[in-house]
Design a protein around this motif. Sequence first.
Motif, PDB file in Angstrom:
ATOM      1  N   ASN A 174       0.865  -1.086   0.006  1.00  0.00           N
ATOM      2  CA  ASN A 174       0.006   0.188   0.098  1.00  0.00           C
ATOM      3  C   ASN A 174       0.953   1.211   0.007  1.00  0.00           C
ATOM      4  OD1 ASN A 174      -1.771   2.201   0.735  1.00  0.00           O
ATOM      5  ND2 ASN A 174      -3.085   0.745   1.570  1.00  0.00           N
ATOM      6  N   LEU A 175       1.096   1.787  -0.982  1.00  0.00           N
ATOM      7  CA  LEU A 175       1.863   3.076  -1.478  1.00  0.00           C
ATOM      8  C   LEU A 175       1.519   4.226  -0.362  1.00  0.00           C
ATOM      9  CD1 LEU A 175       4.727   4.117  -2.587  1.00  0.00           C
ATOM     10  CD2 LEU A 175       2.915   4.819  -4.618  1.00  0.00           C
ATOM     11  N   ASN A 176       0.207   4.428  -0.520  1.00  0.00           N
ATOM     12  CA  ASN A 176      -0.106   5.480   0.278  1.00  0.00           C
ATOM     13  C   ASN A 176       0.228   5.577   1.959  1.00  0.00           C
ATOM     14  OD1 ASN A 176      -1.433   6.752  -1.629  1.00  0.00           O
ATOM     15  ND2 ASN A 176      -3.392   5.834  -1.319  1.00  0.00           N
ATOM     16  N   LYS A 177       0.075   4.248   2.566  1.00  0.00           N
ATOM     17  CA  LYS A 177       0.621   4.068   3.630  1.00  0.00           C
ATOM     18  C   LYS A 177       2.120   4.058   4.032  1.00  0.00           C
ATOM     19  CE  LYS A 177      -3.529   1.249   5.524  1.00  0.00           C
ATOM     20  NZ  LYS A 177      -3.645   0.155   5.938  1.00  0.00           N
ATOM     21  N   SER A 178       2.798   3.588   2.856  1.00  0.00           N
ATOM     22  CA  SER A 178       4.372   3.490   3.228  1.00  0.00           C
ATOM     23  C   SER A 178       4.998   4.392   2.412  1.00  0.00           C
ATOM     24  CB  SER A 178       4.570   2.084   2.298  1.00  0.00           C
ATOM     25  OG  SER A 178       4.328   2.098   0.941  1.00  0.00           O
ATOM     26  N   SER A 179       4.489   5.459   1.693  1.00  0.00           N
ATOM     27  CA  SER A 179       5.388   6.495   0.975  1.00  0.00           C
ATOM     28  C   SER A 179       6.050   7.311   2.141  1.00  0.00           C
ATOM     29  CB  SER A 179       4.482   7.336   0.121  1.00  0.00           C
ATOM     30  OG  SER A 179       3.370   8.009   0.911  1.00  0.00           O
ATOM     31  N   SER A 180       5.430   7.723   3.177  1.00  0.00           N
ATOM     32  CA  SER A 180       6.244   8.588   4.334  1.00  0.00           C
ATOM     33  C   SER A 180       7.377   7.952   4.665  1.00  0.00           C
ATOM     34  CB  SER A 180       4.931   8.847   5.212  1.00  0.00           C
ATOM     35  OG  SER A 180       4.762   7.549   5.828  1.00  0.00           O
ATOM     36  N   LEU A 181       7.218   6.577   4.784  1.00  0.00           N
ATOM     37  CA  LEU A 181       8.589   6.016   5.319  1.00  0.00           C
ATOM     38  C   LEU A 181       9.613   5.764   4.157  1.00  0.00           C
ATOM     39  CD1 LEU A 181       9.906   4.287   7.362  1.00  0.00           C
ATOM     40  CD2 LEU A 181       8.902   2.180   6.511  1.00  0.00           C
ATOM     41  N   LEU A 182       9.075   5.705   3.142  1.00  0.00           N
ATOM     42  CA  LEU A 182       9.877   5.526   1.717  1.00  0.00           C
ATOM     43  C   LEU A 182      10.817   6.760   1.576  1.00  0.00           C
ATOM     44  CD1 LEU A 182       7.921   3.725  -0.853  1.00  0.00           C
ATOM     45  CD2 LEU A 182       9.863   2.941   0.133  1.00  0.00           C
ATOM     46  N   ILE A 183       9.784   7.903   1.836  1.00  0.00           N
ATOM     47  CA  ILE A 183      10.610   9.180   1.620  1.00  0.00           C
ATOM     48  C   ILE A 183      11.498   9.529   2.763  1.00  0.00           C
ATOM     49  CG2 ILE A 183      10.083  11.613   1.155  1.00  0.00           C
ATOM     50  CD1 ILE A 183       7.407  10.625  -0.282  1.00  0.00           C
ATOM     51  N   LYS A 184      11.061   9.296   3.856  1.00  0.00           N
ATOM     52  CA  LYS A 184      11.821   9.569   5.105  1.00  0.00           C
ATOM     53  C   LYS A 184      13.094   8.931   5.032  1.00  0.00           C
ATOM     54  CE  LYS A 184      11.815   8.989  10.229  1.00  0.00           C
ATOM     55  NZ  LYS A 184      11.029   8.524  11.295  1.00  0.00           N
ATOM     56  N   GLU A 185      12.968   7.733   4.474  1.00  0.00           N
ATOM     57  CA  GLU A 185      14.254   6.791   4.446  1.00  0.00           C
ATOM     58  C   GLU A 185      15.179   7.398   3.273  1.00  0.00           C
ATOM     59  OE1 GLU A 185      15.872   4.485   6.537  1.00  0.00           O
ATOM     60  OE2 GLU A 185      14.087   5.072   7.624  1.00  0.00           O
ATOM     61  N   LEU A 186      14.393   7.834   2.353  1.00  0.00           N
ATOM     62  CA  LEU A 186      15.434   8.413   0.982  1.00  0.00           C
ATOM     63  C   LEU A 186      16.170   9.653   1.628  1.00  0.00           C
ATOM     64  CD1 LEU A 186      15.887   8.443  -1.821  1.00  0.00           C
ATOM     65  CD2 LEU A 186      13.992   9.758  -2.327  1.00  0.00           C
ATOM     66  N   SER A 187      15.358  10.609   2.220  1.00  0.00           N
ATOM     67  CA  SER A 187      16.223  11.696   2.723  1.00  0.00           C
ATOM     68  C   SER A 187      17.575  11.424   3.749  1.00  0.00           C
ATOM     69  CB  SER A 187      15.328  12.630   3.590  1.00  0.00           C
ATOM     70  OG  SER A 187      14.844  11.900   4.834  1.00  0.00           O
ATOM     71  N   LYS A 188      17.224  10.439   4.438  1.00  0.00           N
ATOM     72  CA  LYS A 188      18.419   9.757   5.373  1.00  0.00           C
ATOM     73  C   LYS A 188      19.539   9.267   4.643  1.00  0.00           C
ATOM     74  CE  LYS A 188      15.828   8.577   9.331  1.00  0.00           C
ATOM     75  NZ  LYS A 188      15.244   7.365  10.566  1.00  0.00           N
ATOM     76  N   THR A 189      18.958   8.253   3.242  1.00  0.00           N
ATOM     77  CA  THR A 189      20.206   7.978   2.732  1.00  0.00           C
ATOM     78  C   THR A 189      20.943   9.085   1.854  1.00  0.00           C
ATOM     79  OG1 THR A 189      18.733   5.968   2.356  1.00  0.00           O
ATOM     80  CG2 THR A 189      20.431   6.065   0.751  1.00  0.00           C
ATOM     81  N   LEU A 190      20.198  10.063   1.478  1.00  0.00           N
ATOM     82  CA  LEU A 190      20.820  11.147   0.681  1.00  0.00           C
ATOM     83  C   LEU A 190      21.659  11.986   1.617  1.00  0.00           C
ATOM     84  CD1 LEU A 190      18.294  11.613  -2.073  1.00  0.00           C
ATOM     85  CD2 LEU A 190      20.700  10.652  -2.291  1.00  0.00           C
TER      86      LEU A 190
END
Length: 611
Positions: free
Chosen positions: A155-171
């Motif tokens: 479910n992208l709507n539920k997980s997108s916030s986590l994806l984007i949060k982790e993306l900012s950390k990775t970068l």
Amino acid sequence: MDPVAENNSSSSNNHSNKDILHCLSNISIKSPYGYDPIKEDFDICPLSDIVNSTEFSTFSSSALNNKNGKCLVDINKLNDISKKIEIYRSHQKKLVGTLNNIVNEYNTLNKHFKKIQKEFDNFLKYPNENEELDLECNDGKFSVHDTKENNELCNLNKSSSLLIKELSKTLYMNSFPDYLIPLFNEKFEKIIIEEGNSIIKENENDHCLYYLISGEAYVYDFFENKIANIHTDHWFGVFSILGEKRTATIKATLDCKLYKISVDDLIEIFNKDETVKKQFESVKANFDDVYKSFKTCKNENSICRFKNEFLIELTMHILKKIPIFENFEIKFLYDLIDNMIPEVVSKGKIIISRDDEPDCLYCVLNGSVEVFSYPEEKKNNECDSDEVLVHAELSSDSFFGEIGLLLGIRRTSSIRIKEKSFLIKLTKKILQTISDKYPNVQIGNDRRTSGCILAMQENNVNSDSLEQFDLEVNCQNLRKIKLFNNFDNSTLEEIALGMTRKSYQPNEFIIRCDEKAESMFFLTHGSIEVISQNNKVIDIAKGPNVYFGEVALLEDVPRTASVKATSYCSIFVLTKEVLLSVLKKNSQFEAEIEKTSRERLQAHLMRSILA
């Protein structure tokens, strides 16, 4: 008698079977494998069996005529031998074909079993974020498919916030503005890479970042050896922002579900916000410096000598999880990595012993280690390796040794290699040398030390009684759980200090169905089985990285299943009392815990219904 035949008969008596074979070397008898069975060694029927056979001896008496260097043979006899060879080859081919079919069938069934098991585990762990599955059996072959045609990978709507949060950390960037989140959702692409296929290939122009949802993947070296594990819920491929060719290969060792986003799409999104754009350009410049440095590294004792971007990236990821390094910049982390020592350590080797001086910390890139102690009634040199008491296991993407290094206290347990492991070692001397180049680092170290000491004082723990590896294991286990996903390190440490370690023998119950629930459990070593109300085994699990009973922390409900040890188990217990005492001082986390706890309660109820 024909003179030629007479000559042939008389001369044959002077030649051995070896001579006959030499003579026959000019005659080609084709085998199913495309080579000459007379010139080559036989791999199913020994050559001596044919040479010494009755047919061959009869044939040899008229096989040779060396007049003028020519060879006369009885073609009928030769054909008989050829047919025998063909029969042997045919039987071999059928046997090999049958064996290959059996092996292929086994591999197929095993692959589908792993897939089904992984999907079931994910369903129990995240019931609201998994696909609705239907299991189908055709001629003994199981397949998994969606019962809804348009069902998503998750479910992208539920997980997108986590994806984007982790993306900012990775970068290594600050959190992105909310108005950019829909743009990310549009650009995320969902892919599946089947077992055995490459996600990233060395020397390819792959300019994407990847997020592993489920499955298993490894970084490979030039010799096709697995050298580092890629973990789920983690972005990788950050050096792609530089536009360079990949320096190593990553393969799926189980079927993998991933999100990916191209660097071009990232740049397009970042360009819509001037602040984010400038921050990305700064990050890119830092990574460019790191890339140039490790590509030209000449330090033979450094991990950078492997010229492998993913080893650098994964080590940086582990370092950022260590509280002492969590807020430091890319250049400082890379300076540490450039001076850290890679070690491939064999199974069974003890790398830290109780009462050792704290002179280093380790990052685990591949393999696993065990935290253990010796029975009180036995001395170290009197105890067999299988008699030690294992407290916990730490696998790849973990670290250990920071607390001792930070507080300067002797080691309180021993650590040995459970399986051949790839470790990265940071010595106290290297840490001090690099820290002296960055003024803010020492300030951060002092603050971290003070915070750790304060947490110990509040929990009535002194440095002499502190089990430093227990604390590190518990903090890392808490961090992996969605329940505590947004907690800061100081809060997690305070919770971890209140946890206790218990051991259970085989067949001993850890929890029983319908009893009052007041604790959750972290299985750090051993194996368990979950038993339903009607006494059926509905699940099995093996530590580490296994937890259960978290519904009890905030919900007043009885246990919905029993859990029994099937081997010696080491378990850390977190009570409701300890958690609530911490939450009173950190009320901002209480709502998140209640939400997650209800989701897990639904999963437990579903498990009982299915059972």
